[in-house]
Design an enzyme around this catalytic site. Structure first.
Site, short mmCIF file in Angstrom:
data_model
loop_
_atom_site.label_atom_id
_atom_site.label_comp_id
_atom_site.label_asym_id
_atom_site.label_seq_id
_atom_site.Cartn_x
_atom_site.Cartn_y
_atom_site.Cartn_z
N ILE A 36 0.60 -1.20 -0.08
CA ILE A 36 0.04 0.01 -0.13
C ILE A 36 0.86 1.33 0.10
O ILE A 36 0.39 2.14 -0.07
CB ILE A 36 -0.89 0.10 1.00
CG1 ILE A 36 -0.37 -0.31 2.53
CG2 ILE A 36 -2.17 -0.98 1.09
CD1 ILE A 36 -1.09 -0.17 3.85
N THR B 159 11.25 5.84 -0.40
CA THR B 159 12.70 5.71 -0.27
C THR B 159 13.23 4.85 0.66
O THR B 159 14.12 4.13 0.74
CB THR B 159 13.46 7.01 -0.42
OG1 THR B 159 12.58 7.86 -0.89
CG2 THR B 159 14.70 6.83 -0.83
N PHE B 160 12.50 4.95 2.04
CA PHE B 160 13.26 4.30 3.08
C PHE B 160 12.40 3.08 3.46
O PHE B 160 12.54 2.45 4.48
CB PHE B 160 13.34 5.26 4.16
CG PHE B 160 14.08 6.39 3.80
CD1 PHE B 160 15.38 6.50 3.61
CD2 PHE B 160 13.28 7.50 3.13
CE1 PHE B 160 16.27 7.24 3.30
CE2 PHE B 160 14.22 8.58 3.06
CZ PHE B 160 15.64 8.50 3.06
N SER C 74 8.90 0.13 2.36
CA SER C 74 7.63 -0.41 1.78
C SER C 74 6.42 -0.80 2.88
O SER C 74 6.91 -1.31 3.59
CB SER C 74 7.88 -1.59 0.87
OG SER C 74 8.91 -1.21 -0.04
N LYS D 153 5.28 -2.02 7.95
CA LYS D 153 6.08 -1.09 7.31
C LYS D 153 7.43 -1.72 7.59
O LYS D 153 8.10 -2.16 8.43
CB LYS D 153 6.15 0.23 8.11
CG LYS D 153 7.14 1.44 7.66
CD LYS D 153 6.82 2.61 7.85
CE LYS D 153 7.99 3.47 7.65
NZ LYS D 153 7.97 5.01 7.94
N ASP E 122 8.73 16.06 8.11
CA ASP E 122 8.35 15.71 6.87
C ASP E 122 6.77 15.89 6.85
O ASP E 122 5.98 14.83 6.51
CB ASP E 122 8.73 14.03 6.59
CG ASP E 122 8.55 13.84 5.11
OD1 ASP E 122 8.46 15.05 4.30
OD2 ASP E 122 8.90 12.68 4.68
P1 ADP Z 1 7.83 6.04 4.31
O1 ADP Z 1 8.68 6.34 5.47
O2 ADP Z 1 8.21 5.09 3.04
O3 ADP Z 1 7.07 7.43 3.40
P2 ADP Z 1 5.17 6.12 5.53
O4 ADP Z 1 5.34 5.50 7.02
O5 ADP Z 1 5.22 7.32 5.41
O6 ADP Z 1 6.59 5.26 4.92
O7 ADP Z 1 4.09 5.11 4.96
C1 ADP Z 1 4.24 5.02 3.40
C2 ADP Z 1 2.67 5.01 3.06
O8 ADP Z 1 2.16 3.94 3.66
C3 ADP Z 1 1.84 6.23 3.87
O9 ADP Z 1 1.77 7.39 3.00
C4 ADP Z 1 0.60 5.49 3.79
O10 ADP Z 1 -0.18 5.70 2.43
C5 ADP Z 1 0.72 4.21 3.90
N1 ADP Z 1 0.52 3.64 5.50
C6 ADP Z 1 1.51 3.75 6.21
N2 ADP Z 1 0.93 3.57 7.75
C7 ADP Z 1 -0.26 3.23 7.51
C8 ADP Z 1 -1.15 3.17 8.29
N3 ADP Z 1 -0.94 2.61 9.52
N4 ADP Z 1 -2.45 2.63 7.56
C9 ADP Z 1 -2.68 2.61 6.44
N5 ADP Z 1 -1.75 3.02 5.76
C10 ADP Z 1 -0.53 3.37 6.20
MG MG Z 2 6.14 9.03 4.26
#
Ligand code: ADP
Ligand code: MG
Ligand code: ZN
Length: 509
Positions: free
Chosen positions: A57, A61-62, A64, A83, A170
């Site tokens: 979903i 960069t850091f 998936s 994550k 961020d």
């Molecule tokens: P990154 O460090 O790769 O940006 P994020 O923590 O921002 O990682 O997560 C990337 C994406 O995954 C988010 O923009 C969101 O769309 C989805 N995401 C992250 N955490 C959740 C969650 N708890 N529930 C639903 N979607 C999530």
């Molecule tokens: Mg993010």
């Protein structure tokens, strides 16, 4: 965590049917996602005992992020976001991200954490899954009231993390999940977070050593901190720190050492040394050129993580003292975006362009003055006037003609095309055109129109009627007043999240 294994059924090689009883997704996932899921099961085998991984979903960069389903002890099935951090993330960085989630998360619109799996250098953070939509998909149909609530809830999350001395660094819509139907909000992604001087998050303190420690630039006078700054825009040259792109300083695992990062070679500092002997001021101060002295200066390093379009002026100019105010600025950029109906609002490939874009909205004199207050010299070859925020937002929404343009009528040819009027209005309404010609600073229309949720309109007046229904004809002055205070160029006077929640815009909340 009360979880029992749910899944013995494994992903088939010919594309697996994945269905959850909640009807999330019942289609095949693309082959590449399937491969990634198989890989995740392989590198963190414990996951298979608990989760059925359904889809990917998010991919950054850091990390998936995957959607996983688990059967709870009480028989319920629950959805989780998994994550998977890139294995090169620094261990302290990972631990700090987790600590932010565990200490500050789970309340006040901040995402919580359920569990964490690790095998070798693979770490998977398990969070409750929150269904959400990308802002770019819904911005075109958001009402003013929805925008007001969205910002209110974002500010609540910021107040909460700032109380813990967490600077998120961020803040952008992708990291603030919003479920439109359940009106739920969650701030995610502490992967770039840093601590304030008095942070309550112990591990954020430990990150300080991982960062390139800001050090004085050789021969630098407080107000003369220019380093090579190739003029990237034709019209406005800003002289500030190097525009060199660097990875968010502390997110990656420095390959060789964990200690302080090596400083650049000596040779580059030879010339400035002479320069300093001659006096502190270089030849280009207060001009739009970059002199040889400055060309040979070391790059100044200060935290600069984040996404250029959301970065505060003090981040863009590499001010070494950055605080929670940088998150408030980003919230201001989000509000500007939502009020003007443009996402992203600023789209910049580097920090100098981002700063120029800010100047086109907030004024060059004002920017220079604010930068001076936090010890940075910004030079702009041409004066860019400060924009009135209401006029700007209403113009971009197509509610009023651009001050220096005539309204272009919708081209006849487009009337029957598949393009909707909403789309046409956006493409043809003269958009705000900054006087310095930095017109590309605004989101390119194509991208905007591809992704917006478009509705068919019979005419421009229907479009306006719908906009009015969503409250865009009666945006109170308070909204623009708050926006003005969030986008205060000077971090010392910028409103805090706690103060912003007390703003008259939110009196009824
Ligand atoms: P990154 O460090 O790769 O940006 P994020 O923590 O921002 O990682 O997560 C990337 C994406 O995954 C988010 O923009 C969101 O769309 C989805 N995401 C992250 N955490 C959740 C969650 N708890 N529930 C639903 N979607 C999530
Ligand atoms: Mg993010
Ligand atoms: Zn110089």
């Amino acid at each position: 965590m009360e979880m029992t294994p749910v899944c013995t059924e494994r992903i088939g090689t010919d594309g697996c049917i994945i269905g959850s009883d909640r009807g999330h997704r019942r289609s095949k996932v693309p082959r590449d996602v399937e491969i990634d899921i198989e890989f995740l099961y392989k590198v963190v085998p414990q996951l298979a005992k608990v989760f059925r991984i359904i889809d990917k979903i998010g991919e950054g960069t850091f990390s998936s992020v995957y959607l996983g389903e688990a059967q709870m002890r009480d028989g319920r099935r629950e959805m989780f976001a998994l994550k998977h951090l890139i294995p090169t993330s620094h261990p302290t960085r990972i631990a700090a991200e987790l600590q932010c989630l565990t200490v500050a998360g789970g309340k006040e619109n901040v995402m919580g954490v359920t569990y964490c799996f690790r095998k070798d250098d693979h770490v998977v953070i398990v969070m409750p899954y929150m269904e959400h939509r990308a802002i770019v998909e819904i911005i075109g149909s958001m009402s003013f009231e929805e925008v007001r609530l969205y910002i209110y809830h974002l500010l609540k999350a910021l107040r909460h993390i700032h109380q813990f001395g967490i600077i998120h660094r961020d803040i952008k819509p992708n990291n603030f999940l919003y479920n439109r139907s359940s009106k739920m909000y969650a701030l995610v992604d502490f992967g770039l977070a840093q601590g304030t001087a008095d942070t309550q998050i112990e591990l954020l303190k430990d990150l300080t050593g991982l960062r390139k420690v800001p050090r004085p630039v050789f021969g630098e006078r407080n107000l003369n901190s220019c380093t090579p700054a190739p003029s990237t825009t034709k019209q406005a040259a800003i002289k500030t720190e190097s525009g060199k792109t660097e990875e968010p300083a502390s997110r990656r695992y420095p390959s060789a050492s964990r200690g302080p990062l090596p400083v650049r070679s000596q040779s580059s500092s030879q010339k400035p040394q002479r320069a300093m002997q001659q006096g502190l001021t270089c030849n280009c101060y207060q001009t739009d050129r970059v002199c040889n002295i400055c060309m040979s200066r070391k790059q100044q390093v200060a935290p600069r993580a984040g996404t250029p379009g959301f970065r505060a002026p003090e981040v863009l100019t590499k001010c070494p003292n950055q605080g929670t105010a940088i998150d408030v600025w980003s919230a201001g950029v989000i509000l500007l975006s939502l009020l003007s109906g443009r996402y992203p609002f600023f789209k910049a490939s580097d920090d100098l362009i981002a700063l120029t874009q800010i100047m086109t909205i907030r004024g060059s004199r004002e920017t220079i003055q604010a930068a001076k207050a936090f010890g940075k010299a910004v030079v702009c070859s041409r004066e860019l006037p400060r924009q009135d925020l209401r006029t700007l937002c209403e113009t971009l929404r197509g509610r009023r003609p651009s001050p220096d343009d005539e309204v272009t009528p919708l081209p006849e040819a487009n009337k029957d095309s598949t393009a909707t009027h909403r789309h046409e209005i956006q493409d043809n309404t003269p958009t705000h055109r900054p006087a310095n010609g930095a017109g590309q600073t605004f989101p390119n229309h194509q991208e905007h129109s591809q992704t917006n949720e478009l509705t068919k309109h019979d005419s421009e007046s229907d479009y306006k009627a719908e906009e009015d229904e969503r409250g865009w004809d009666r945006v109170p002055d308070e909204a623009y007043d708050l926006l003005d205070q969030l986008l205060d160029l000077n971090p010392a006077t910028r409103i805090t999240a706690a103060q912003a929640l007390q703003h008259p815009l939110f009196t009824d909340l």
